[in-house]
Design a protein around this motif. Sequence first.
Motif, PDB file in Angstrom:
ATOM      1  N   VAL A  26       0.845  -1.203   0.000  1.00 24.40           N
ATOM      2  CA  VAL A  26       0.000   0.000   0.000  1.00 24.40           C
ATOM      3  C   VAL A  26       0.879   1.250   0.000  1.00 24.40           C
ATOM      4  CG1 VAL A  26      -0.234  -0.083   2.547  1.00 24.40           C
ATOM      5  CG2 VAL A  26      -1.898   1.188   1.198  1.00 24.40           C
ATOM      6  N   VAL A  27       0.428   2.240  -0.773  1.00 23.25           N
ATOM      7  CA  VAL A  27       1.100   3.546  -0.753  1.00 23.25           C
ATOM      8  C   VAL A  27       0.200   4.507   0.016  1.00 23.25           C
ATOM      9  CG1 VAL A  27       2.195   5.376  -2.095  1.00 23.25           C
ATOM     10  CG2 VAL A  27       1.978   3.073  -3.082  1.00 23.25           C
ATOM     11  N   ILE A  28       0.788   5.113   1.043  1.00 22.46           N
ATOM     12  CA  ILE A  28       0.020   6.010   1.927  1.00 22.46           C
ATOM     13  C   ILE A  28      -0.296   7.317   1.199  1.00 22.46           C
ATOM     14  CG2 ILE A  28       0.161   7.271   4.141  1.00 22.46           C
ATOM     15  CD1 ILE A  28       0.116   4.224   4.484  1.00 22.46           C
ATOM     16  N   LYS A  29      -1.409   7.923   1.565  1.00 23.22           N
ATOM     17  CA  LYS A  29      -1.772   9.257   1.066  1.00 23.22           C
ATOM     18  C   LYS A  29      -0.573  10.203   1.224  1.00 23.22           C
ATOM     19  CE  LYS A  29      -4.658  12.791   0.334  1.00 23.22           C
ATOM     20  NZ  LYS A  29      -4.878  13.038  -1.091  1.00 23.22           N
ATOM     21  N   SER A  30      -0.326  11.016   0.216  1.00 19.89           N
ATOM     22  CA  SER A  30       0.887  11.860   0.226  1.00 19.89           C
ATOM     23  C   SER A  30       0.856  12.942   1.300  1.00 19.89           C
ATOM     24  CB  SER A  30       1.049  12.602  -1.101  1.00 19.89           C
ATOM     25  OG  SER A  30       1.112  11.734  -2.167  1.00 19.89           O
ATOM     26  N   ILE A  31       2.038  13.194   1.804  1.00 25.67           N
ATOM     27  CA  ILE A  31       2.223  14.415   2.567  1.00 25.67           C
ATOM     28  C   ILE A  31       2.836  15.413   1.572  1.00 25.67           C
ATOM     29  CG2 ILE A  31       4.562  13.862   3.424  1.00 25.67           C
ATOM     30  CD1 ILE A  31       3.407  15.065   6.121  1.00 25.67           C
ATOM     31  N   PHE A  32       2.489  16.689   1.706  1.00 27.21           N
ATOM     32  CA  PHE A  32       2.942  17.648   0.704  1.00 27.21           C
ATOM     33  C   PHE A  32       4.233  18.333   1.136  1.00 27.21           C
ATOM     34  CE2 PHE A  32      -1.113  16.755  -0.883  1.00 27.21           C
ATOM     35  CZ  PHE A  32      -1.220  17.267  -2.171  1.00 27.21           C
ATOM     36  N   GLU A  33       5.095  18.526   0.158  1.00 31.01           N
ATOM     37  CA  GLU A  33       6.348  19.252   0.378  1.00 31.01           C
ATOM     38  C   GLU A  33       6.085  20.564   1.119  1.00 31.01           C
ATOM     39  OE1 GLU A  33       8.574  22.136  -2.744  1.00 31.01           O
ATOM     40  OE2 GLU A  33       8.208  20.127  -3.429  1.00 31.01           O
ATOM     41  N   GLU A  34       4.990  21.245   0.743  1.00 32.89           N
ATOM     42  CA  GLU A  34       4.690  22.535   1.357  1.00 32.89           C
ATOM     43  C   GLU A  34       4.392  22.387   2.842  1.00 32.89           C
ATOM     44  OE1 GLU A  34       3.522  21.314  -1.393  1.00 32.89           O
ATOM     45  OE2 GLU A  34       3.190  22.821  -2.940  1.00 32.89           O
ATOM     46  N   GLN A  35       3.806  21.235   3.240  1.00 30.04           N
ATOM     47  CA  GLN A  35       3.544  21.005   4.665  1.00 30.04           C
ATOM     48  C   GLN A  35       4.864  20.927   5.425  1.00 30.04           C
ATOM     49  OE1 GLN A  35       0.583  17.658   3.659  1.00 30.04           O
ATOM     50  NE2 GLN A  35       0.280  18.031   5.809  1.00 30.04           N
ATOM     51  N   ILE A  36       5.833  20.260   4.793  1.00 25.17           N
ATOM     52  CA  ILE A  36       7.136  20.102   5.452  1.00 25.17           C
ATOM     53  C   ILE A  36       7.823  21.464   5.544  1.00 25.17           C
ATOM     54  CG2 ILE A  36       9.394  18.977   5.321  1.00 25.17           C
ATOM     55  CD1 ILE A  36       7.955  16.751   3.665  1.00 25.17           C
ATOM     56  N   GLN A  37       7.746  22.235   4.443  1.00 29.25           N
ATOM     57  CA  GLN A  37       8.387  23.551   4.461  1.00 29.25           C
ATOM     58  C   GLN A  37       7.694  24.475   5.452  1.00 29.25           C
ATOM     59  OE1 GLN A  37       8.020  23.816   0.333  1.00 29.25           O
ATOM     60  NE2 GLN A  37      10.173  23.446  -0.093  1.00 29.25           N
ATOM     61  N   TYR A  38       6.378  24.354   5.547  1.00 31.36           N
ATOM     62  CA  TYR A  38       5.635  25.169   6.517  1.00 31.36           C
ATOM     63  C   TYR A  38       6.110  24.845   7.924  1.00 31.36           C
ATOM     64  CZ  TYR A  38       1.796  26.725   9.477  1.00 31.36           C
ATOM     65  OH  TYR A  38       1.060  27.312  10.456  1.00 31.36           O
ATOM     66  N   ASP A  39       6.211  23.547   8.198  1.00 31.01           N
ATOM     67  CA  ASP A  39       6.625  23.096   9.520  1.00 31.01           C
ATOM     68  C   ASP A  39       8.023  23.584   9.842  1.00 31.01           C
ATOM     69  OD1 ASP A  39       5.747  21.148  11.705  1.00 31.01           O
ATOM     70  OD2 ASP A  39       7.791  20.490  11.280  1.00 31.01           O
ATOM     71  N   SER A  40       8.917  23.488   8.848  1.00 28.50           N
ATOM     72  CA  SER A  40      10.301  23.892   9.112  1.00 28.50           C
ATOM     73  C   SER A  40      10.395  25.408   9.272  1.00 28.50           C
ATOM     74  CB  SER A  40      11.215  23.349   8.013  1.00 28.50           C
ATOM     75  OG  SER A  40      11.702  24.347   7.208  1.00 28.50           O
ATOM     76  N   ALA A  41       9.611  26.174   8.477  1.00 27.03           N
ATOM     77  CA  ALA A  41       9.621  27.631   8.620  1.00 27.03           C
ATOM     78  C   ALA A  41       9.086  28.031   9.983  1.00 27.03           C
ATOM     79  CB  ALA A  41       8.770  28.265   7.531  1.00 27.03           C
ATOM     80  N   GLN A  42       8.081  27.304  10.440  1.00 31.52           N
ATOM     81  CA  GLN A  42       7.499  27.600  11.743  1.00 31.52           C
ATOM     82  C   GLN A  42       8.517  27.377  12.852  1.00 31.52           C
ATOM     83  OE1 GLN A  42       4.135  25.246  12.664  1.00 31.52           O
ATOM     84  NE2 GLN A  42       2.909  27.016  13.195  1.00 31.52           N
ATOM     85  N   SER A  43       9.239  26.271  12.756  1.00 27.74           N
ATOM     86  CA  SER A  43      10.171  26.024  13.843  1.00 27.74           C
ATOM     87  C   SER A  43      11.381  26.943  13.759  1.00 27.74           C
ATOM     88  CB  SER A  43      10.601  24.551  13.883  1.00 27.74           C
ATOM     89  OG  SER A  43      11.066  24.173  12.637  1.00 27.74           O
ATOM     90  N   LEU A  44      11.699  27.420  12.549  1.00 22.12           N
ATOM     91  CA  LEU A  44      12.808  28.367  12.420  1.00 22.12           C
ATOM     92  C   LEU A  44      12.430  29.746  12.944  1.00 22.12           C
ATOM     93  CD1 LEU A  44      14.298  27.745   8.874  1.00 22.12           C
ATOM     94  CD2 LEU A  44      15.460  27.476  11.057  1.00 22.12           C
ATOM     95  N   LYS A  45      11.201  30.191  12.572  1.00 23.53           N
ATOM     96  CA  LYS A  45      10.790  31.563  12.876  1.00 23.53           C
ATOM     97  C   LYS A  45       9.805  31.633  14.037  1.00 23.53           C
ATOM     98  CE  LYS A  45      12.562  33.212   8.896  1.00 23.53           C
ATOM     99  NZ  LYS A  45      13.340  34.396   8.640  1.00 23.53           N
ATOM    100  N   GLY A  46       9.242  30.487  14.397  1.00 23.74           N
ATOM    101  CA  GLY A  46       8.298  30.461  15.493  1.00 23.74           C
ATOM    102  C   GLY A  46       6.925  30.978  15.144  1.00 23.74           C
ATOM    103  N   GLU A  47       6.671  31.250  13.867  1.00 26.62           N
ATOM    104  CA  GLU A  47       5.372  31.815  13.496  1.00 26.62           C
ATOM    105  C   GLU A  47       4.927  31.286  12.154  1.00 26.62           C
ATOM    106  OE1 GLU A  47       4.028  36.030  13.266  1.00 26.62           O
ATOM    107  OE2 GLU A  47       5.806  36.282  14.509  1.00 26.62           O
ATOM    108  N   GLY A  48       3.730  30.703  12.112  1.00 27.00           N
ATOM    109  CA  GLY A  48       3.214  30.136  10.870  1.00 27.00           C
ATOM    110  C   GLY A  48       3.034  31.170   9.774  1.00 27.00           C
ATOM    111  N   SER A  49       2.661  32.409  10.147  1.00 29.48           N
ATOM    112  CA  SER A  49       2.356  33.400   9.125  1.00 29.48           C
ATOM    113  C   SER A  49       3.591  33.780   8.311  1.00 29.48           C
ATOM    114  CB  SER A  49       1.765  34.643   9.773  1.00 29.48           C
ATOM    115  OG  SER A  49       2.686  35.138  10.715  1.00 29.48           O
TER     116      SER A  49
END
Length: 339
Positions: free
Chosen positions: A40-63
Amino acid sequence: MLTTTYMGLQLRNPFIAGSCGLTNTVEHLREIEKSGAGAVVIKSIFEEQIQYDSAQSLKGEGSLWKDTFNKVVGEKEYFYDDALAYMENYAKEQPLNEYLDFLKRAKKEISIPIIASIHCTTQYNWQYFAKRIQDTGIDAIELNAFLLPSNFNRTSEENEKVYFEIITEIKKYVTIPVSLKLGYYFSGLANTLQKLSDTGISAFVLFNRSFNPDIDIDNLEMTSNNTFSYPTEYFHTLRWVAILSGRVQADIAASTGIHDAEAAIKQLLAGASTVQVASAMYKNGFPVFTEMIKETEAWMKKHNFKSIDEFRGKLSQNKVENPAAYERVQFIKIFTNII
Ligand SMILES: Cc1cc2nc3c(=O)[nH]c(=O)nc-3n(C[C@H](O)[C@H](O)[C@H](O)COP(=O)(O)O)c2cc1C
């Protein structure tokens, strides 16, 4: 009798549940396993989700995500504001840890091979997450990389380079097998896929099915309603599986329009290692795999084939008597009005 290998993994049969909304809960995976699917191939996670997460942890703010994201990507060639806004909301709702926990739980409860999936369109700043996916114990990663070459300022060479860079980057982080799920918009499809297969990827998934915009002529607006494939859509994949089989250093999983055993057998005869099924799961439910297995076994018995290997690729382009048939794209007789 149906056992096979795909990306170095042992599968009980070549029928794989493709990445879609039905492969995103452990309950569904249990049903898929019970119905007999080989993997089985799992539903995709999106590259943008990963970049969002990494930007959030770098800057501390989702916006700040969008700014960071645009800085990283440099130019927004494949991204549009509405897509970014959608992804920002989606990313907020789908924390990456949830995805990792889901994979861990799936790995614990499901015994067929599990392939995670990342949807990516750039080579920038998401591959580190593949290592975290690998650490969940899943068996392989499928990269859904469908780039539409619609930028008038980019050459085909520049577009194709992205795929090579994606692989180079991900290979820095993971040792489990990686496959590439592609679209067909390449100016030199055969040549590029042959070169991509030399990079160490384990398989190609041919092809992803694109979302297609449509036009509503009553309301004069854009629309789309082609979520699911039709059984007649397997031809395009069949041609390319047959042409590439035996000529690329990677397995081939056929995808799109595989709704029954007949379509699956055709892809195996053309040289596919496995087939992926998504729309037919929605249409016929999870028992679609049970049915496909039963019918494939009956067909094999009828033709006296004891294993998949005995007939896989038997009708690939380099084995058939008339290889040109796979390259023919015009109906000469019809076009010249003979019939
Ligand atoms: C509702 C739905 C959701 C999908 N989600 C994904 C996805 O997250 N990642 C992916 O790689 N493909 C996704 N796909 C594409 C399928 O995996 C598959 O490539 C495509 O539907 C063609 O195969 P089919 O003819 O068997 O449907 C999705 C398809 C459907 C119908």
